[in-house]
Each structure stands twice: as structure tokens, then as C-alpha cells.
Design a protein around this motif. Structure first.
Motif, short mmCIF file in Angstrom:
data_model
loop_
_atom_site.label_atom_id
_atom_site.label_comp_id
_atom_site.label_asym_id
_atom_site.label_seq_id
_atom_site.Cartn_x
_atom_site.Cartn_y
_atom_site.Cartn_z
N SER A 643 -17.77 29.54 -29.64
CA SER A 643 -19.18 29.36 -29.28
C SER A 643 -19.75 30.62 -28.66
N PHE A 644 -19.00 31.25 -27.76
CA PHE A 644 -19.53 32.44 -27.10
C PHE A 644 -19.63 33.60 -28.09
N TRP A 647 -22.85 32.90 -30.15
CA TRP A 647 -24.11 33.09 -29.41
C TRP A 647 -24.14 34.40 -28.65
N GLU A 650 -27.56 35.85 -27.50
CA GLU A 650 -28.21 35.23 -26.34
C GLU A 650 -27.49 35.61 -25.05
N LEU A 653 -28.60 38.97 -24.01
CA LEU A 653 -29.93 38.90 -23.38
C LEU A 653 -29.78 38.45 -21.92
N HIS A 654 -28.95 37.44 -21.72
CA HIS A 654 -28.74 36.91 -20.37
C HIS A 654 -28.18 37.98 -19.44
N ARG A 691 -37.07 40.66 -23.67
CA ARG A 691 -37.49 39.34 -24.14
C ARG A 691 -38.37 39.48 -25.37
N SER A 694 -36.25 40.09 -28.27
CA SER A 694 -35.40 38.97 -28.65
C SER A 694 -36.09 38.02 -29.61
N GLY B 139 -34.27 33.88 -21.41
CA GLY B 139 -34.02 33.33 -22.73
C GLY B 139 -34.50 31.90 -22.93
N ALA B 140 -35.23 31.35 -21.97
CA ALA B 140 -35.78 30.01 -22.16
C ALA B 140 -36.74 30.03 -23.34
N ALA B 203 -26.31 28.35 -17.10
CA ALA B 203 -26.50 28.72 -18.51
C ALA B 203 -25.17 28.81 -19.26
N VAL B 204 -24.08 28.93 -18.52
CA VAL B 204 -22.79 29.20 -19.18
C VAL B 204 -22.40 28.10 -20.19
N PRO B 207 -24.03 27.26 -24.63
CA PRO B 207 -23.65 27.53 -26.02
C PRO B 207 -22.39 26.83 -26.51
N LEU B 208 -21.60 26.25 -25.62
CA LEU B 208 -20.32 25.67 -26.06
C LEU B 208 -20.53 24.55 -27.06
N ASP B 209 -19.58 24.43 -27.98
CA ASP B 209 -19.76 23.47 -29.07
C ASP B 209 -19.16 22.10 -28.71
#
Lengths: 1054, 248
Positions: A643-644, A647, A650, A653-654, A691, A694, B139-140, B203-204, B207-209
């Protein structure tokens, strides 16, 4: 844009500059001096010249050694990456040859006339139609009744023995008995066999194997890198070639592999990645399949490919031992009972699993549970047989009489009268050709001879294309001639025994060839991978110590590092060479590289021991240091999770926004109000631009549905929308103005800066915008009558832009003087005597302004080679770079690790913003054709690299500017600080590369290896090498030119 | 942006490292008791509503916004020494730690309730947009989920900013030091830093699935902020009290 004073304290421009002048040049405002004592000045100047010359020689020598040191590191990186890659990414060459109906691989047997598709191309066909159903993840033991899995004697013994094994039927047992029943009760109509998959056991790779008959490798290096479509010969392509009407139902992976092969109005594809949904795909397949079996519909198709996913999804979601699996298998049982009932007499029904599943229900690796699938064939013709009566009962476990999955390809091909696909390595399945009575060894020998001959033809072509050593094929060639001579001794009426011998001989040739290919293609060479990792880890430690663990001027110590490194490497090479003499050829290269690299590293590392008193702890002491370490390590650790990795854009960006926020906080801490205001302004600007950038996104498949691509006109195109053409034009107008603003802040916008930024860059960017407009006109055929002219003009325009950037720009950069000018102010002092005050304009940022011209030169070339949306992202990147320099300067972070690390993050971030992803398919090959109409070396790869790594390259070019921006002209030890920054930037990419490498190696059996970890490893390794090269040959050399030209004026500090 | 202007205007004197002492909660019994009960109530309220927030964030977050405001106003009014623009109310100026703060009853409505509501107003009107903008920068989503993001900003503002405004007022130089993390840590400052770090860490897991309902925007962020607030307030009032954040 605000006025100039936002960028730099006015004091630096006017007040401070003359004051500083006291130290260096002979005149300044308060102590103005008459220009009289010219003679004294001239003598001093002569001395100065001498000192300058000496300084130059010393600088050039030190610089050369720093270059040598980083080149040494580059070689170590390359050696580590090479060793790991050669053990990890085994490649197979995809041959474009296709088998043809009229050209059998060997003269036909028994006077059979080949080439008639209606009768069967190379061999008489048995079936006209076939239904091929894949039940995803159908493990062999799912189909065998629980009791039948144990030998009767075992059960008897177990019953009497006190220690009865605690086994009981699981949920997946006895739920799908139809295959077993039919195979046992009607052996002429059906057979059931274990069906062994070649790892990796992922559906995409399996479908490749099941249709081409070959073993998949990491990179099937063929003509079509970018797409997933299979371009080598395969069963589907052969059927299509023979104008068979094919229908596909189920998993949409088929459409990625065989685009345009299926009847569009009968075909129904379903998304394969929603593993939580057990029923949509299965019900869809069933719903659309059965109507096709009705008599009135049978003329609409020749072959149906169905792909059920429910069993696989039930496994992923619940694991095999769960009631949901029972239900799913029961449903499959029901489906196939019904299919048997409705099947007509001329159609072959094939049901198989493409792989199995492990105890948790997952797959991808090569454990027994994962590779043991089931294969069942059924027809009402009654043509199947067994060569021995004992074989009537299907094998009780997958260890007995298994067939390989690639065997399906020749079997189906010959049964349907198709030629065997060119790259096939499998052999026809005995049960399908041995005849009803199980005695037709003549047929068996014939079909095996055909299959073996095709394999032989393929092997010859492959050896030719790859330049393979004859010696590796010696045994298989011997087997081939033995089998042929056995065949040639056959008479008109040969005994079954003779025929069986021929059959076995051809089989032996096939087995041997297969095992050679498997050894070549499908094995990880773990020792090599480990050696690569060892080299990378050691290099990383040395680099980290060099970057962060030394006190004082690095450039003074570098000669020792280089000498010891070279001596060590030479000694290692000698030892390695000696050690490899008795070793076999395959190990020679490996041992030689490893010993040379490790011995070189030990040589470099020994320096740290000798210089104990100058060694520091490389661990950070400030918040900024910890932030850099945190960003780098958090990213590295994150790459262990798919997953990381998916993404990453993103996450970058964070992290970068986090840097922006910390920069705001840090700026608020500044006591000097100007520094504070500037710092806050640029930190906020930097963050907002992130931003804005992005919004440019190109989503990878795994990000769906949470991502919307904006990079191209639509998600299904790779062309830009007309409105996007505004972006390059807007950057051409705005970006040079913004850059000039940063130069104006220190009154550095003069001399060659005016020529380049005001004219060359502006004009070049305008032309680049014009290129994209022409390109859109060309693609969209807006003016069809002019298309020829447009096509030629646009390439010419692109070539002019590249010329402006790399030839004109570089010449300017090479010959430019520092961006300074001197103003004499005539004034009179209190007594009324005339005075001359000298103000040096551009003094405050003489190093920075001179060097950053280089960034803008590369910006022009890279911007042209990006798509319109990418030109916007790259423009924003350049703007951010200058803001970053100001942040670094106002917060006094010139020597901190945060600058180089943020540049690494920024480069990676804009990599994604220029329409790239860590997948092979995102390489924009078409960028090679922006300036050239056909492939020309070495230009084509250079253009693709500039497109692909454009953002990382620009950020690497920007590294020296972190140190040079607004530094004092006579600052001592610049080269050492520069080396520190460059080493830190390298360290960032080296850490990412090491992490992705180790994760790819560690997770080499992971389900997502091919899709996620392996591409990310490739990106990490290639970007490390590209950035290394850029840092050495563009950044360091550019800094040399810049520093030398500034030293012409100010000397090398005193 | 408004904050920047304030700073420039106020920073006439040469900025010095903060000499402010950490905030001491009021010494009366009610304050001592409630300062510990308060985070428990806030977290319990959030936990009670958690399932509703996961199911449909906007109405649920909206529903607990007013209770959170009431709780925070009550907390600052009962437990914390107010300060205003007027120097006479200011109690936290130079290092006189041990000064006894007047109780709630002494200061009365004018001394506590009015500043508390003013703080609420400022947190709602100034901090919420600023924090919402920060969320967007991180990133919102911009084109969708506007209310989700705005409500998250509001919750974070009420948790972090309201008590800060109440104890520190709106002096520009003070706020420069607050933003610059130059203040000594106390339970209010700790609560703010904890809220921010919590939201950042929130936020961590996004993204996890794992395919969990609670991974959706902005549940993890707000949850992180609430937990961070409680942890930060606890640590700031105890272990880390009086410590300063050093950058180098």
C-alpha cells in the motif's frame, strides 16, 4: 509577484555590499580612497595573481579527487546493483517467430499432408470446438474425495494402529466431486490429473504460461515493453489466425493479454481485483455461458474461454478451510454437472486451476500447495485412454503422475488441429492421445515427435538470437539425435514396445530442454543477490560516514579516501582473480566483482580508522537532521508494504508538506525580521506549490478507484487535451520571470543572466510550447493538408530548443563571468573633497546566481521533453527549487542534511507529477520521438532518460546551489561543503535503493512481486545510478566552472 | 495569512527567546479535579460517537462539534487562568510561577466566561480556516469532501487553539513564539502539539489496503487529533512540563 525586496534583505544589496567590500576589494564607501596609488595596487595585484594561480591549481586537483571519489562510489553502486539484478531479474528473450499451419517443424509422419487447417495443421484434429474453463486457484486436493487421498493400506494400518493421524475432512474436501467421479467412472470420456504450475503463481503469469507454453520470467524482453499484451506466439493468437470465433467470459486479465481477440458482443469481462466479492464474476460467467451451449447458438463460437474467480476470492478472503469455500466448490460442482449435461458431442471441455493456494488461501509463491492445481478434460466422444489400467483412478495426490501446465498448450493445439505455438516447451498429455484402449503408442510417438521438433526449432532460434553456448545444450542435442534415430528405425509395423521407446525418447528430450530453460529463466540466484546487497550495504555505510561523520573540510581528506579505495580495489581484484582460477566459469565474474568491491570498501573504510580524531557520530543532533533521517527511513520502511509503495506520491506530498510546516516554524524562530519574513514567505510558497503540482496525476492501476488521472486528456489516452497546451505557454511566460525575480533580489540579474534568462530561456520555452501546439495539430490532424509540413517543423523546433539548451546554454554557462557589476558613486565628504564609493551589484549572491544558471539550462531541455502537463510540473519544480534555496539560506541550513534530502523527496515527488509511476508501463517511450523521427543512438536513450528522470535530474543539479546560494564570495572550504551535500543527496537515493532492493529480494515470493516490489526496485536502482551520474558529471563539474569563474574575481579566500 | 500581518506589525521590539513560564492550571479544587476529568469526557464523547462518525462523518462530526465547544469552554473557564489583551488580567508574564491564581468565583463571569467565548469565536473564525487550508495542503481532497475537511479543521481548532487563545490572548509576539514552538511546554501547549502530531499520524493508516470502513476520510485524522490531544495534554501537564523544544 512581489517586488524584489521580498527575496533578499535590502541591506545585502546596498548597505552591506560596500561594507563587506572592505575585506576584499580596495575601495568602499566609508573609507573611500582616491584612485591614485596605482603602482602599489599593481604590485599587490601581481601577488594576488600568483596566489590565484596557486589556488586554481589546488582547487582543480582537489576537485578532481572529489570527482574520483564519487566515481568510485558510483562504481560500487553499479557493482552492487549489477550483482543483485543478475541474480534477481532473470531475463528471457521473446522471439517474434510464429508457428505456421503449413510449416510443420519436421516432415510429417505416415504421409500425413500438413497445412490443411480443416483437417488439422500438423496432425489430424480431434475436436472442432472447445470450452476451456479456468477455476482460479483450484487446488488438486479440492477435487479428490477425502478418503481417496490415502492409500487403502495406510487406512487399514491406521485403523489398527493406536496413533491414528488426527486428520479429518476440511471444508474444502468432498465439495467438488464431479471431476473425480467422471474420470473414474467414464475413463474414456474424462481424465483428472495434477496440473503443476511454474512459479510465480499469479494469474497473469499463469495465463501467459497456459497459452504460450513457456516459462515466464521477470522481464520477457520483447519488442513490446510497455503493454501487457502477449506478443509471442500463443494458442489464442493461433486460433485467431485460423479465424476461429472466440468468446471470453470472466477475469478481465485476458483482455489485457489478448486485446481484440474475442467476439465483442458475446464476451463479458469482469474486474479481477475485487477479492472481497465472491459472486459477481462467477454468476456473470454462468449466466452468459449456458445460453451459448444451446443448439441454436453453437454456430456463433468455436472456443469459449471462461474464468471463474470465486474459489480464489474465497481463499483470499476466508482461507480454504471455511464454509464459504465449501459453498463455492459446491456451486462449481453444480455448474460442471450442468455443463456435462448440456455439452454436445463434438465439443471438448477443459477445466483447470491456474494455480493452487496456500493454507491461508494466498498464492504467488512456489510452495507445493500453491503450484498443485487440477486439470480435467471431458468429451462425449470417448477418445481418452490410460496406458495402464491402474491409472483409471485419478492420482490420490499431486505427487503422482503430474502434468505440467505448459503441457496444455501442445495438447490443445493438436486436439484442435492448430500448430503448436513457437515458444512452447510442453509435451502432449498422454491420456489425450493414447487412444480408447490405451495402446495407441504410434499416435503418442507421432505427437511427441511433433512437439519435440517444435521445441528443437525454437531452441535453435533462441540459441542463435541469444548467442548461447553449445556446451549447455550438449546433452539435450544428444537426446534429440538419439530420439530421431530411434524414430528412423521404425518399420511399417512396429511393436508397441518400439513405439513406446520412441515416445519415451522424445519425452526425454523435452524434459531435458525444459530443465535447462528452467535453470536459465526461473531460478533466483540467491548468493548473487546477497553479494549485491552486501556491497550496497557497505557502500551505504561508507557514504554515510563520509557525508555526515567527518569533522572539517572533506576535500582535504578525499585524496586519502581515493588512494586507499583504489589500492584496496586493485588488491581485491588481484586476490579475486587468483581465487577464481580454479572456479567454474559461472562463478568467476561473481567472485571477482565481490572481492574487488569489498576490498575497495575496506580500503576506504580504513581511512576512518586512521582519522579517528576527525570522525563524528553520523547520527543527527538537530531537529533538521532527525527530520531528514526520519523522512528517508520512513519511506524505506514503507516500501515493504504494497500500500505504501502504491501511494508513494501522496506520501511524498505529506512529507514535503511536513518539511514546509517545519520550515515555517523554523522561520518564525528567526530573530532577524527580514530573514523571518522571507523564510515564512518562501516556506508557504514552497508548500502551496507542492499542492498545486499535486493536481497533476497519472494513477497506477492499483490506486483505482481512489485516484483520477489528469495527466492526459482522458484515462484511456496518452495524448493531451487541447486546454493543456496552455500550460507550456504559461510556463514560458511566467517561470523565467519568477527566476529573474530571485536574481533581482540580489541585483544579480545582469550580464549573461540577461542574455540567458531574459532571452535564451524565454525563447526556448516559447518554442517548446510551440512544439506541443504543433504536435497537437499533427496528432489531431487539424490541418490535414499541412500534416507533412507540421510534422517536419515540429521536430525542427524541438531540435532548436535542445540546441538552445545544451549547446548555446552550456557555452554561456562555460564562459560566463560572475554576475557582478561595479558602480562608482561620485560624492563628496564633509570637507567637500571628492570621493569615490564603489558599490558592487550582485555581490550578495555571486556564487548562487552564477551556479543556478545551470539549473535553468537543464530545465529547458527537460521541460521540452515532458508532456504539456509535465511542463507545468517541471516549471513549478524549478520555482520551488529557488524558494528552497531561500528557505535554506534564511534558516542557515547550508550544511544541514535537510536540503539534500528534501531535494531527493522533491525529485521523487515530481517524478510522479510528470506522469510517471513505479511501473514499467509508465515509461514514456514516445518522448524519444519528440526531436527525432526514428531511433538514433545515443540520443534516443538520453531523451527517454531526460523525460523519465527529469525531476530527479533537476533536483540533483540543484544540490550545489544549496551550499552556494548567498554564500560569501571568498568563503573557504566550499568544495568540502559541496562534497558533503552531494554525498548526502547520494545517500538518500542509496538508502531508498537499498531498501527497495532488500524488500524485493526478501519478498521474492510475494503475490505482488511482479506488480509492485520488482518495478519499485528497478526504479530505485536506475534512479540511483542516474542521480550518481548527474551529481558527478553535471553538478560537480558545473560547480567547478562556477567556483573557478568567481575565484577569477575574488580569489580562493584568504 | 492574517497571522503573518499581525506578526510583522507587532514585532517592533527585537524578538527574544521566550521567557514565559509554563501555564499553571488554577489551584482551586474544581480546577484540579476537572482538568483530569476533562480529557476523559472528551474522549468518551468521541468514542461514543465513533461508529456514527465512521458510518457518516459529516452529520456525526457536526453533532459533536457543539458539545466539544461547550466542553472546551467549560474546561478553560474552570481550570485555566485567562489572559486578555489587557495587561492587568495577564498572569503568566515573567517567571513568577508560584503566584496564586484567583478562583473561578473571584474572577466571575467577566473574567472567565467572556474570554472563554471570545476564544471560542477566534478558534472558530480564524483557526478553523487556517487549519482546514493546512489539511488541504497535506493532501486533503479539494474538489470533494469539503464539509468533511472543514469539520476536521473545526475539531482540530477547538481542541488545539481554543485553550491557547484563552491563556495567551492575541498578542502578536506571543503568537509568533507559539507558532515558532518557542514556548515552554505546559498542558495547553502540549495539548496543541499533541493534537497536531496526532492528526499528522492519523494519515498513516489511510493508504493501507485493509478495506476497513474507518479508513475513510477524515476519520483517522480526527481520531488521531483527539487521542493526540489527550496524550499531549497529559504529558504536557506532567512529564514534559517546562521543557522547551530545541531545533539545533
Amino acid at each position: 509577484m512581489e517586488k524584489g525586496e521580498v527575496f533578499t534583505p535590502m541591506s545585502d544589496i546596498t548597505a552591506t555590499a560596500p561594507k563587506k567590500e572592505v575585506q576584499g576589494a580596495p575601495a568602499s564607501a566609508p573609507a573611500a580612497k582616491k584612485m591614485a596609488s596605482v603602482a602599489a595596487a599593481a604590485a599587490a595585484a601581481a601577488d594576488q595573481d600568483k596566489a590565484k594561480k596557486g589556488g586554481q591549481v589546488h582547487f582543480k586537483a582537489s576537485h578532481g579527487l572529489v570527482v574520483a571519489f564519487f566515481t568510485f562510489i558510483l562504481i560500487l553502486h553499479a557493482a552492487g546493483v549489477y550483482l543483485f539484478t543478475s541474480g534477481f531479474l532473470l531475463t528471457r528473450l521473446v522471439l517474434d517467430d510464429k508457428s505456421e499451419c503449413a510449416v510443420p517443424p519436421i516432415d510429417a509422419a505416415r504421409a500425413y499432408v500438413s497445412g490443411d487447417a480443416a483437417r488439422g495443421c500438423w496432425h489430424p484434429k480431434t475436436f472442432d470446438k472447445a470450452i476451456v474453463i479456468i477455476v482460479d486457484a483450484l487446488r488438486y486436493d479440492f477435487t479428490i474425495p477425502f478418503d481417496a487421498q490415502f492409500e487403502p493400506t495406510d487406512l487399514a494400518a491406521a485403523a489398527s494402529a493406536p496413533r491414528t493421524p488426527p486428520v479429518a475432512p476440511r471444508h474444502y474436501h468432498n465439495a467438488f466431486p464431479v471431476l473425480y467421479e467422471t474420470a473414474q467412472k467414464q475413463p474414456n470420456n474424462a481424465f483428472l490429473l495434477p496440473f503443476i504450475a511454474d512459479p510465480p503463481t499469479t494469474t497473469l503469469q499463469r495465463l501467459k504460461g497456459l497459452t504460450t507454453g513457456t516459462l515466464p520470467t521477470f522481464i520477457d524482453a520483447g519488442s513490446n515493453f510497455a503493454g501487457t499484451a502477449i506478443d509471442e506466439d500463443n494458442l489464442v493468437a493461433q486460433l485467431k489466425n485460423a479465424s476461429k470465433k472466440m468468446v471470453h467470459l470472466g477475469d478481465d486479465t485476458w483482455h489485457a493479454l489478448f486485446p481484440g481477440s474475442f467476439e465483442p458482443n458475446l464476451t463479458h469481462a469482469y474486474d479481477s481485483f475485487n477479492v472481497w466479492d465472491l459472486h459477481t464474476v462467477d454468476n456473470g460467467v454462468t449466466e452468459h455461458l449456458f445460453p451459448l451451449l444451446k443448439a441454436e447458438n453453437t454456430s456463433k463460437w468455436d472456443v469459449i474461454f471462461g474464468h471463474y474467480l470465486g474459489v480464489d476470492h474465497a481463499g483470499h478472503r476466508y482461507g480454504p478451510d471455511h464454509p464459504a469455500m465449501t459453498a463455492k466448490l459446491n456451486q462449481m460442482d453444480h455448474v460442471f454437472r450442468r455443463m456435462i449435461k448440456e455439452l454436445d458431442n463434438d465439443t471438448l471441455l477443459v477445466v483447470m486451476g491456474d494455480h493452487g493456494m496456500d493454507t491461508k488461501g494466498d498464492h504467488g509463491g512456489e510452495s507445493e500447495d500453491e503450484i498443485e492445481a487440477a486439470l480435467w478434460m471431458y468429451s462425449k466422444k470417448g477418445i481418452f485412454g490410460r496406458s495402464s489400467l491402474a491409472y483409471t483412478t485419478p492420482p490420490r495426490n499431486a505427487k503422482i503422475r503430474p502434468v505440467s501446465q505448459i503441457d496444455l498448450v501442445p495438447t490443445l493445439s493438436l486436439l484442435l488441429g492448430m500448430p503448436i505455438p513457437f515458444n512452447n516447451l510442453g509435451k502432449p498429455i498422454e491420456e489425450a492421445f493414447v487412444g480408447k484402449k490405451g495402446t495407441d503408442f504410434e499416435n503418442l510417438a507421432t505427437v511427441n515427435r511433433l512437439a519435440a521438433a517444435q521445441i528443437h526449432r525454437y531452441q535453435n532460434e533462441y540459441a542463435k538470437a541469444r548467442g548461447l553456448d553449445e556446451s549447455t545444450r550438449a546433452t539435450s542435442l544428444a537426446l534429440w539425435s538419439a530420439a530421431n534415430s530411434a524414430w528412423n528405425t521404425l518399420g511399417r509395423r512396429s511393436s508397441n514396445e518400439q513405439l513406446n521407446n520412441v515416445y519415451q525418447a522424445f519425452g526425454a528430450y523435452q524434459r531435458d530442454t525444459l530443465s535447462i530453460c528452467r535453470a536459465l529463466w526461473a531460478r533466483f540466484d540467491v548468493p548473487r543477490m546477497l553479494s549485491g546487497v552486501v556491497i550496497l550495504v557497505s557502500t551505504l555505510i561508507v557514504l554515510a560516514m563520509y557525508a555526515r561523520g567527518i569533522q572539517g573540510d572533506r576535500s582535504e581528506l578525499t585524496p586519502v579516501f581515493v588512494t586507499r579505495g583504489v589500492i584496496g580495489a586493485a588488491a581485491g581484484a588481484l586476490v579475486g582473480f587468483g581465487a577464481t582460477l580454479p572456479l567454474p566459469a559461472t562463478f568467476k565474474e561473481h567472485v571477482l566483482i565481490l572481492s574487488t568491491a569489498m576490498s575497495g570498501i575496506v580500503g576506504v573504510a580504513s581511512t576512518f580508522v586512521s582519522l579517528r580524531d576527525r570522525v563524528l557520530s553520523p547520527f543527527p543532533v538537530s531537529i533538521w537532521g532527525w527530520t531528514s533521517v526520519f523522512f528517508t527511513l520512513a519511506l524505506s520502511v514503507g516500501f515493504a508494504a504494497n500500500s505504501f509503495t502504491i501511494w508513494e506520491d501522496e506520501i511524498l506530498l505529506h512529507f514535503l508538506t511536513t518539511f514546509g510546516v517545519i520550515a515555517v516554524i523554523s522561520s518564525f524562530r528567526q530573530r532577524d525580521k527580514t530573514d523571518r519574513t522571507l523564510g515564512i514567505y518562501h516556506s508557504i510558497l514552497f508548500t502551496v506549490l507542492l499542492r498545486v503540482a499535486s493536481f497533476s496525476r497519472l494513477c497506477r492501476e492499483e490506486q483505482m478507484p481512489y485516484c483520477t488521472s489528469t495527466y492526459y486528456a482522458s484515462t484511456s489516452s496518452t495524448t493531451s487535451a487541447p486546454w493543456q497546451l496552455v500550460i507550456p505557454a504559461a510556463t514560458a511566460l511566467l517561470v523565467p520571470t519568477f527566476i529573474i525575480g530571485y536574481f533581482e533580489g540580489t541585483k544579480s540579474y545582469q550580464n549573461t543572466a540577461k542574455l540567458w534568462l531574459g532571452l535564451g530561456l524565454r525563447f526556448g520555452l516559447m518554442l517548446a510550447a510551440a512544439y506541443w501546439a504543433l504536435d497537437a495539430a499533427d496528432d489531431g490532424e487539424w490541418y490535414p493538408e499541412w500534416s507533412n509540413v507540421i510534422s517536419i517543423t515540429k521536430r525542427l523546433v524541438a531540435q532548436i530548443v535542445l540546441f538552445i539548451s545544451l549547446a548555446f546554454g552550456y557555452s554561456i554557462y562555460n564562459w560566463s563571468k560572475p554576475l557582478l557589476s561595479v558602480i562608482m558613486n561620485e560624492s563628496s565628504d564633509a570637507a567637500g573633497a571628492p570621493k569615490e564609493a564603489i558599490t558592487v551589484l550582485g555581490y550578495a549572491n555571486v556564487h548562487g546566481s552564477r551556479y543556478t544558471l545551470l539549473i535553468t539550462i537543464w530545465y529547458l531541455a527537460i521541460s521540452l521533453l515532458q508532456k504539456p502537463m509535465g511542463a507545468g510540473a517541471i516549471g513549478i519544480l524549478v520555482w520551488q527549487l529557488f524558494s528552497l534555496f531561500e528557505i535554506i539560506d534564511t534558516n542557515r541550513l547550508h550544511t544541514s542534511s535537510i536540503g539534500p534530502v528534501v531535494l531527493g523527496l522533491l525529485g521523487s515527488f515530481h517524478y510522479f507529477k510528470t506522469g510517471h509511476q513505479a511501473v514499467l508501463s509508465s515509461i514514456q517511450w514516445d518522448s524519444a520521438f519528440i526531436p527525432l523521427i526514428k531511433i538514433r543512438y545515443p540520443w534516443t536513450p538520453i531523451f527517454v532518460v531526460l523525460n523519465h528522470f527529469g525531476a530527479q535530474i533537476l533536483c540533483a543539479v540543484a544540490v550545489p546551489a544549496l551550499v552556494l546560494w548567498k554564500v560569501k564570495p571568498q568563503q573557504k572550504g566550499l568544495l568540502g561543503v559541496l562534497a558533503k551535500a552531494i554525498a548526502t543527496h547520494m545517500l538518500f537515493y542509496a538508502t531508498i535503493n537499498l531498501a527497495t532492493t532488500m524488500w524485493a529480494g526478501h519478498l521474492r515470493r510475494h503475490l505482488m512481486l511482479y506488480r509492485i516490489f520488482s518495478p519499485r526496485f528497478m526504479l530505485g536502482a536506475t534512479s540511483l545510478l542516474v542521480v550518481d551520474l548527474v551529481l558527478i558529471f553535471i553538478s560537480l563539474w558545473g560547480a567547478r566552472m562556477s567556483i573557478l569563474s568567481v575565484a577569477e574575481v575574488f580569489g580562493f579566500g584568504g | 495569512m492574517a497571522s503573518k500581518v499581525t506578526i510583522d506589525a507587532s514585532a517592533t521590539s527585537k524578538p527574544k527567546p521566550s521567557t514565559a513560564a509554563p501555564i499553571e492550571p488554577l489551584k482551586n479544587d474544581a480546577a484540579r479535579l476537572y482538568t483530569h476529568i476533562h480529557p476523559v469526557i472528551v474522549l468518551s464523547m468521541y468514542a461514543y460517537k465513533f461508529n456514527a462518525i465512521v458510518a457518516d462523518p459529516v452529520p456525526a462530526l457536526l453533532a459533536i462539534l457543539a458539545p466539544l465547544a461547550v466542553l472546551q469552554v467549560a474546561y478553560v473557564a474552570v481550570c485555566l487562568p485567562p489572559t486578555g489583551e489587557t495587561p492587568k488580567v495577564r498572569k503568566i508574564k515573567p517567571g513568577e510561577k508560584k503566584r496564586n491564581a484567583p478562583g473561578v468565583l473571584e474572577s466571575g463571569v467577566n473574567g472567565t466566561i467572556v474570554p472563554a467565548f471570545l476564544s471560542l469565536l477566534l478558534a472558530a473564525l480564524a483557526a478553523t480556516p487556517l487549519l482546514t487550508a493546512t489539511l488541504v495542503l497535506f493532501g486533503a481532497p479539494v474538489t470533494t469532501h469539503h464539509l468533511h475537511t472543514l469539520l476536521s479543521g473545526a475539531h482540530i481548532a477547538l481542541l488545539s487553539t481554543l485553550p491557547l487563545v484563552y491563556v495567551h490572548g492575541v498578542r502578536g509576539e506571543t503568537w509568533r513564539q507559539i507558532v515558532a514552538l518557542l514556548m515552554p511546554i505546559d498542558e495547553v501547549y502540549g495539548g496543541m502539539i499533541g493534537t497536531m502530531l496526532g492528526a499528522w499520524l492519523g494519515a498513516v493508516p489511510i493508504p493501507l489496503d485493509w478495506d476497513r470502513e474507518w479508513q475513510k476520510w477524515p476519520v483517522t485524522i480526527v481520531t488521531g487529533a483527539y487521542i493526540g490531544y489527550a496524550v499531549g495534554k497529559l504529558l504536557g501537564g506532567t512529564l514534559l512540563k517546562g521543557k522547551k523544544i530545541m531545533f539545533a
